[in-house]
Write a protein that holds these residues in place. Structure first.
Motif, mmCIF file in Angstrom:
data_model
loop_
_atom_site.group_PDB
_atom_site.id
_atom_site.type_symbol
_atom_site.label_atom_id
_atom_site.label_comp_id
_atom_site.label_asym_id
_atom_site.label_seq_id
_atom_site.Cartn_x
_atom_site.Cartn_y
_atom_site.Cartn_z
ATOM 1 N N UNK A 1 0.835 -1.204 0.000
ATOM 2 C CA UNK A 1 0.000 0.000 0.000
ATOM 3 C C UNK A 1 0.867 1.251 0.000
ATOM 4 N N UNK A 2 1.941 1.225 0.773
ATOM 5 C CA UNK A 2 2.857 2.366 0.788
ATOM 6 C C UNK A 2 3.529 2.549 -0.568
ATOM 7 N N UNK A 3 3.826 1.464 -1.231
ATOM 8 C CA UNK A 3 4.422 1.553 -2.568
ATOM 9 C C UNK A 3 3.447 2.217 -3.544
ATOM 10 N N UNK A 4 2.162 1.840 -3.464
ATOM 11 C CA UNK A 4 1.152 2.480 -4.316
ATOM 12 C C UNK A 4 1.023 3.967 -3.972
ATOM 13 N N UNK A 5 1.052 4.298 -2.686
ATOM 14 C CA UNK A 5 0.997 5.698 -2.262
ATOM 15 C C UNK A 5 2.182 6.471 -2.830
ATOM 16 N N UNK A 6 3.351 5.856 -2.809
ATOM 17 C CA UNK A 6 4.546 6.511 -3.356
ATOM 18 C C UNK A 6 4.366 6.784 -4.845
ATOM 19 N N UNK A 7 3.790 5.832 -5.581
ATOM 20 C CA UNK A 7 3.553 6.054 -7.012
ATOM 21 C C UNK A 7 2.567 7.205 -7.233
ATOM 22 N N UNK A 8 1.519 7.285 -6.406
ATOM 23 C CA UNK A 8 0.556 8.379 -6.516
ATOM 24 C C UNK A 8 1.223 9.726 -6.239
ATOM 25 N N UNK A 9 2.059 9.767 -5.205
ATOM 26 C CA UNK A 9 2.789 10.997 -4.894
ATOM 27 C C UNK A 9 3.709 11.394 -6.047
ATOM 28 N N UNK A 10 4.371 10.422 -6.631
ATOM 29 C CA UNK A 10 5.281 10.688 -7.746
ATOM 30 C C UNK A 10 4.513 11.236 -8.946
ATOM 31 N N UNK A 11 3.365 10.624 -9.271
ATOM 32 C CA UNK A 11 2.561 11.110 -10.398
ATOM 33 C C UNK A 11 2.066 12.533 -10.142
ATOM 34 N N UNK A 12 1.594 12.802 -8.933
ATOM 35 C CA UNK A 12 1.111 14.144 -8.605
ATOM 36 C C UNK A 12 2.244 15.157 -8.688
ATOM 37 N N UNK A 13 3.420 14.764 -8.266
ATOM 38 C CA UNK A 13 4.568 15.668 -8.301
ATOM 39 C C UNK A 13 4.983 15.956 -9.733
ATOM 40 N N UNK B 1 7.428 7.786 3.551
ATOM 41 C CA UNK B 1 6.877 6.562 2.965
ATOM 42 C C UNK B 1 7.993 5.541 2.748
ATOM 43 N N UNK B 2 9.110 5.966 2.157
ATOM 44 C CA UNK B 2 10.224 5.041 1.916
ATOM 45 C C UNK B 2 10.785 4.493 3.223
#
Length: 159
Positions: free
Chosen positions: A39-51, A107-108
């Motif tokens: 779930x944290x990995x998916x959150x990281x991907x969402x943060x990366x896309x938003x950034x 997150x990491x």
């Protein structure tokens, strides 16, 4: 404490033994840790896309401001307040980027800590497998990579 005897206990007439219950509980806990890590990995991907989206808009706005600044220099009758307001919006975008950076670090860090717990649990409870010794990802050395817990806008220099 777990039984050090590697011989599995067979279920008795009354149901599973204590060791079997411990192994099942440990396996369930490890699965939960891995789900949280995913779930944290998916959150990281969402943060990366938003950034990435934010950065695209940020660079576009910066280019537009540079054009406006050149036009304002050539035409002093243009209102400078619009340029100032736009710069304030960009300062807010920079603050959001700083927030993203801190969130990504957290997150990491949490993901590495969860992975370490899951690996140690697997190694300690289930032992090594036929491929050899179980590998345990190293836990982060510091308890927290980010000491700030809020973001305030301040003076920000753009490029």
């Amino acid at each position: 404490m777990l039984n050090d005897d590697p011989t599995p206990e067979l279920p008795g007439p009354d149901g599973p033994t204590g060791l079997q219950v411990q192994l099942l509980t440990a396996a369930d806990l490890q699965d939960s840790l891995m789900v949280a890590s995913n779930d944290l990995e998916r959150l990281q991907r969402l943060l990366t896309d938003a950034t990435e989206t934010l950065m695209g808009h940020f660079y576009g706005a910066t280019a537009q401001i540079q054009q406006l600044s050149r036009a304002a220099a050539q035409h002093p009758e243009l209102p400078e307040s619009h340029l100032h307001e736009t710069m304030q919006h960009l300062a807010g975008a920079v603050t959001a980027l700083q927030f993203q950076d801190m969130a990504s670090q957290l997150v990491n860090h949490t993901q590495r800590r969860l992975r370490n717990c899951a690996d140690r649990l697997a190694r300690d409870v289930m032992g090594d497998d036929e491929d050899g010794e179980a590998v345990v990802e190293e836990a982060p050395l510091r308890p927290n990579p980010v000491t700030q817990d809020e973001m305030d806008a301040g003076s920000i220099e753009l490029f």
